[in-house]
Design a protein around this motif. Structure first.
Motif, short mmCIF file in Angstrom:
data_model
loop_
_atom_site.label_atom_id
_atom_site.label_comp_id
_atom_site.label_asym_id
_atom_site.label_seq_id
_atom_site.Cartn_x
_atom_site.Cartn_y
_atom_site.Cartn_z
N ALA A 303 38.90 -21.85 -64.05
CA ALA A 303 38.63 -22.09 -62.63
C ALA A 303 37.98 -20.86 -61.98
CB ALA A 303 39.92 -22.46 -61.90
N LYS A 304 38.46 -19.67 -62.34
CA LYS A 304 37.89 -18.45 -61.77
C LYS A 304 36.43 -18.27 -62.20
CE LYS A 304 40.44 -14.69 -61.71
NZ LYS A 304 40.64 -14.43 -60.28
N GLN A 305 36.13 -18.61 -63.45
CA GLN A 305 34.74 -18.51 -63.91
C GLN A 305 33.84 -19.47 -63.14
OE1 GLN A 305 33.58 -16.24 -65.72
NE2 GLN A 305 35.11 -15.52 -67.17
N LEU A 306 34.35 -20.66 -62.85
CA LEU A 306 33.55 -21.62 -62.10
C LEU A 306 33.35 -21.19 -60.65
CD1 LEU A 306 34.76 -25.00 -63.60
CD2 LEU A 306 32.42 -24.12 -63.59
N THR A 307 34.33 -20.51 -60.09
CA THR A 307 34.13 -19.93 -58.77
C THR A 307 33.00 -18.91 -58.81
OG1 THR A 307 36.42 -20.28 -58.07
CG2 THR A 307 35.19 -18.56 -56.93
N GLN A 308 32.98 -18.10 -59.85
CA GLN A 308 31.89 -17.13 -60.00
C GLN A 308 30.55 -17.84 -60.20
OE1 GLN A 308 31.50 -14.62 -63.62
NE2 GLN A 308 31.52 -12.88 -62.21
N THR A 309 30.54 -18.94 -60.93
CA THR A 309 29.31 -19.72 -61.12
C THR A 309 28.77 -20.19 -59.77
OG1 THR A 309 30.03 -20.47 -63.31
CG2 THR A 309 28.30 -21.75 -62.23
N ILE A 310 29.66 -20.72 -58.96
CA ILE A 310 29.25 -21.18 -57.63
C ILE A 310 28.71 -20.01 -56.80
CG2 ILE A 310 30.10 -22.16 -55.46
CD1 ILE A 310 32.16 -23.74 -57.19
N ASP A 311 29.40 -18.86 -56.86
CA ASP A 311 28.96 -17.69 -56.10
C ASP A 311 27.59 -17.19 -56.58
OD1 ASP A 311 31.32 -17.79 -54.73
OD2 ASP A 311 32.30 -16.19 -55.88
N LEU A 312 27.38 -17.18 -57.90
CA LEU A 312 26.15 -16.62 -58.45
C LEU A 312 24.96 -17.56 -58.32
CD1 LEU A 312 27.46 -15.01 -61.77
CD2 LEU A 312 26.62 -13.79 -59.76
N PHE A 313 25.19 -18.85 -58.56
CA PHE A 313 24.05 -19.76 -58.73
C PHE A 313 24.07 -20.98 -57.82
CE2 PHE A 313 25.13 -17.96 -63.02
CZ PHE A 313 24.10 -17.05 -63.08
N GLY A 314 25.18 -21.17 -57.08
CA GLY A 314 25.31 -22.38 -56.28
C GLY A 314 24.18 -22.57 -55.28
N GLY A 315 23.68 -21.49 -54.71
CA GLY A 315 22.61 -21.61 -53.74
C GLY A 315 21.22 -21.40 -54.32
N ARG A 316 21.14 -21.24 -55.64
CA ARG A 316 19.86 -20.96 -56.28
C ARG A 316 19.38 -22.09 -57.19
NH1 ARG A 316 20.91 -15.59 -59.45
NH2 ARG A 316 18.63 -15.65 -59.73
N ALA A 317 20.31 -22.85 -57.75
CA ALA A 317 19.95 -23.86 -58.74
C ALA A 317 19.62 -25.19 -58.07
CB ALA A 317 21.09 -24.05 -59.74
N ASP A 318 18.52 -25.79 -58.48
CA ASP A 318 18.15 -27.14 -58.03
C ASP A 318 18.59 -28.20 -59.03
OD1 ASP A 318 16.96 -26.16 -55.73
OD2 ASP A 318 14.96 -26.03 -56.64
N VAL A 319 18.91 -27.76 -60.25
CA VAL A 319 19.40 -28.68 -61.27
C VAL A 319 20.32 -27.91 -62.19
CG1 VAL A 319 17.40 -28.27 -62.79
CG2 VAL A 319 18.76 -30.36 -63.07
N ILE A 320 21.40 -28.55 -62.63
CA ILE A 320 22.25 -27.98 -63.66
C ILE A 320 22.33 -28.96 -64.81
CG2 ILE A 320 23.59 -26.53 -62.09
CD1 ILE A 320 25.86 -28.51 -62.27
N PHE A 321 22.39 -28.42 -66.01
CA PHE A 321 22.50 -29.25 -67.20
C PHE A 321 23.45 -28.57 -68.17
CE2 PHE A 321 19.01 -26.31 -67.86
CZ PHE A 321 19.15 -25.89 -69.17
N GLY A 322 24.08 -29.35 -69.03
CA GLY A 322 25.08 -28.79 -69.92
C GLY A 322 24.85 -29.14 -71.37
N SER A 323 25.79 -28.72 -72.19
CA SER A 323 25.72 -28.97 -73.63
C SER A 323 26.19 -30.37 -73.98
CB SER A 323 26.59 -27.95 -74.36
OG SER A 323 26.13 -26.63 -74.09
#
Length: 642
Positions: A303-323
């Motif tokens: 959960a903490k890593q996902l909070t960091q993901t939101i902080d780092l990229f939440g306002g920058r990414a127009d698309v996310i994709f996964g494995s």
């Protein structure tokens, strides 16, 4: 083979309740999964060099229309989504192949070639995915391969896309997170035999594809069964914020260790405004411990890593994709998705600990846990792969271990020992079956399964004696019970486990159709890993009084050649590089690290070791004695019978 039976009225009513409780009118996932399809393989069947089928997505063509009574409607919907296959455009310059393995592979187009993210599980499906891309986008050379994390379905197909020579020559870089190689090898070797056997249940490897059989695995349809390959990384990412530019493609990395894998990272592509979330996110509540077996994962850190993901990229990414699964487009949708993913791990972790500290046990908490409506209704938080029930028990295990504090559970009899005593208490196997039939008829399949499991383990009929009618009745009713539990399961791996149990009870042990401890995997063992892998095979009681000492000289150890003394001490195989040693070694083996792995591939066979380049000096009977003590795992051990 016994024909699968239909769903009972109890299960049919349960399926109707699911249909009425979830928002099946929400078609956003269906739209996203089909979005930007470029092309598909005419026949999505992949074979190996011997013409054996290693992947068959066409076998899931039955996944049409509404769910049958024999499949949970929520899981049926998920399987329809994960069976979608082909080459898809994520955004300009980024293309993804889905439906050619359990996982996805993604192609990032650079100035002169492509970067591959996660080349699938096996050589054959990896090659097929690359060919599908090239059929539509041209013959671009591979410039780099990125392994996002240390699970085999994200690196095993690498040799279907590049060769070892491509990497050794410097034409192709292999980029991976810190700790990748050790975790990738250890997970698939140390307990690999047991994990592979249980994975056969988890993915429904022996089940027929169909409405009453295997319909998917939650993350994808199943795992391909081709050759698992591995090329060691040439470039290691160690810190969040690390950047790389390959073939003109800029990348920013976020480290996410101890989330879905012990070694994992996310990759952001600033020029594309696209974020690869690896397997830190998926359109499901993921496993905190897998049913095949693994170390318990850390939902608090996740959960903490996902909070960091939101902080780092939440306002920058127009698309996310996964494995795994399909992309999510649009910043509002991304914010919703990442928030739901973060919150499911945080909420379940915190609430499990709250109830632990109130004195509740894992099974009690699993029964009591209720998600907030916003998460309970979110498709991406449904338990298709990691159920709410077994994830709660994983958290309990992570913090408190297997013991629930009740002294009566501290020294229980073995399953067979308990079964005999319970069955005797119930008045014998016949009475136990009668009670179980009553539970089955009332729709209490969980109680029927418990009673019948005791009946089968108390009277196992090891010689499969056809005159043992009581045992056959118990096995048959237990098979029927597991079948109904499978039909009702929303979690794909629960369904596959239940229906695999049904299959073994009706037709016999189907063994382990797939294994990940391939020659490529074994070739990456360090000397320490190799010695450890031998140590766990030593038959301890047989080795109590055996004296054995071997020196192993590793010529390419860093920073200088190292000599390991490997010896038996009270039945344990131990090793050290310290000197001097109290006794002389009987044999000296000299080799490079790679040559030494012949021990894992061929065993302690002097001739095969010499052929692999290992120099042997001294008494080679020491290897024979070592070989006589090795007790390798049984890939066909029983699960639903003693």
């Amino acid at each position: 083979m016994t024909t699968p039976k239909p769903a009972t009225d109890t299960i049919i009513r349960q399926q109707e309740e699911v249909k009425n409780s979830l928002n099946f009118a929400d078609t956003r996932d269906l739209d996203d999964a089909a979005n930007n399809l470029i092309g598909t393989r005419r026949l999505n069947v992949v074979t190996n060099a011997n013409d054996d089928v290693v992947w068959d997505n066409d076998a899931y063509s039955f996944l049409q229309g509404s769910a049958p009574n024999e499949a949970n409607p929520s899981l049926w919907r998920q399987s329809q989504l994960t069976s979608t296959n082909g080459l898809f455009r994520i955004t300009d310059g980024i293309y993804q192949v889905r439906g050619l393995d359990l996982s996805n592979t993604t192609f990032i187009e650079g100035e002169t070639g492509i970067i591959v993210i996660d080349p699938l599980t096996s050589l054959e499906t990896g090659a097929a995915a690359l060919q599908l891309y090239r059929d539509h986008r041209g013959e671009k050379p591979v410039k780099a391969v990125i392994y996002t994390h240390s699970h085999a379905d994200h690196f095993g197909g690498v040799k279907g896309m590049v060769t070892q020579d491509d990497v050794d020559s410097g034409r192709v870089a292999i980029i991976a997170p810190e700790g990748f190689l050790a975790h990738a090898v250890v997970e698939n070797v140390y307990a690999g035999t047991a994990m592979s056997r249980r994975a056969a249940y988890m993915y429904g490897a022996a089940l027929p594809r169909g409405e009453r059989g295997q319909i998917g695995a939650g993350l994808g349809q199943t795992v391909s069964t081709g050759e698992v390959t591995l090329i060691a990384p040439t470039d290691t990412i160690t810190s969040t914020g690390d950047t790389r530019t390959v073939d003109g493609v800029r990348m920013e990395f976020q480290m996410a260790p101890d989330t879905e894998a012990p070694s994992e990272m996310l990759v952001y592509f600033p020029n594309h405004k696209a974020l690869c979330t690896a397997e830190v996110t998926a359109h499901t509540f993921h496993n905190l411990v897998t049913l095949r077996g693994a170390l318990v994962r850390n939902p608090h850190g996740w959960a903490k890593q996902l909070t960091q993901t939101i902080d780092l990229f939440g306002g920058r990414a127009d698309v996310i994709f996964g494995s795994h699964h399909w992309p999510t487009w649009g910043r509002d949708n991304i914010a919703e998705f990442l928030t739901q993913q973060r919150d499911i791990y945080a909420y379940v972790h915190d609430q499990t600990l709250r109830m632990i500290n109130q004195g509740h046990t894992g099974p009690e908490i699993a029964e009591a846990m209720v998600l907030p409506p916003a998460l309970g209704q979110a498709w991406s938080a449904r338990g298709y792969y990691g159920s709410l029930s077994h994830n709660v028990k994983a958290i309990y295990q992570r913090y408190l271990g297997w013991f629930d504090g009740n002294p009566s559970h501290l020294w229980e009899h073995t399953p067979s020992g308990r079964a005999k005593r319970y069955v005797d208490l119930l008045g014998g196997v016949d009475h136990t079956i009668t009670a179980a039939q009553k539970a089955f008829d009332s729709g209490d399949f969980r109680w029927a399964a418990e009673l019948l499991n005791h009946a089968v383990f108390a009277d196992p009929n090891p010689n499969n004696n056809p005159s043992n009618n009581t045992n056959e009745r118990a096995r048959a009713l237990l098979a029927d019970t597991y079948e109904q539990l499978g039909y009702g399961a929303e979690n794909s791996t629960w369904r596959n486990f239940f229906l695999s149990g049904t299959t073994e009870l009706r037709t016999g042990n189907f063994g382990t159709p797939t294994a990940t401890a391939s020659p490529d995997m074994l070739a990456q063992l360090t000397p320490e890993m190799l010695f450890d892998s031998l140590a766990i095979q030593i038959n301890g009681p047989a080795a109590w009084d055996v004296r054995l000492a071997i020196d192993v000289v590793v010529t390419d150890a860093v920073p200088a050649a190292a000599t390991y003394r490997v010896w038996l001490s009270n039945g344990a195989l131990v090793y050290t590089t310290a000197t001097p040693q109290p006794t002389e070694a009987e044999l000296t083996m000299t080799a490079t690290s790679r040559q030494l792995t012949a021990l894992a591939v061929y065993g302690p066979d002097p001739e095969k070791l010499r052929a692999a380049g290992v120099v042997l000096e001294g008494d080679t009977t020491a290897l024979e004695r070592l070989g006589g003590l090795l007790d390798p795992g049984d890939p066909n051990f029983n699960i639903v019978t003693p």
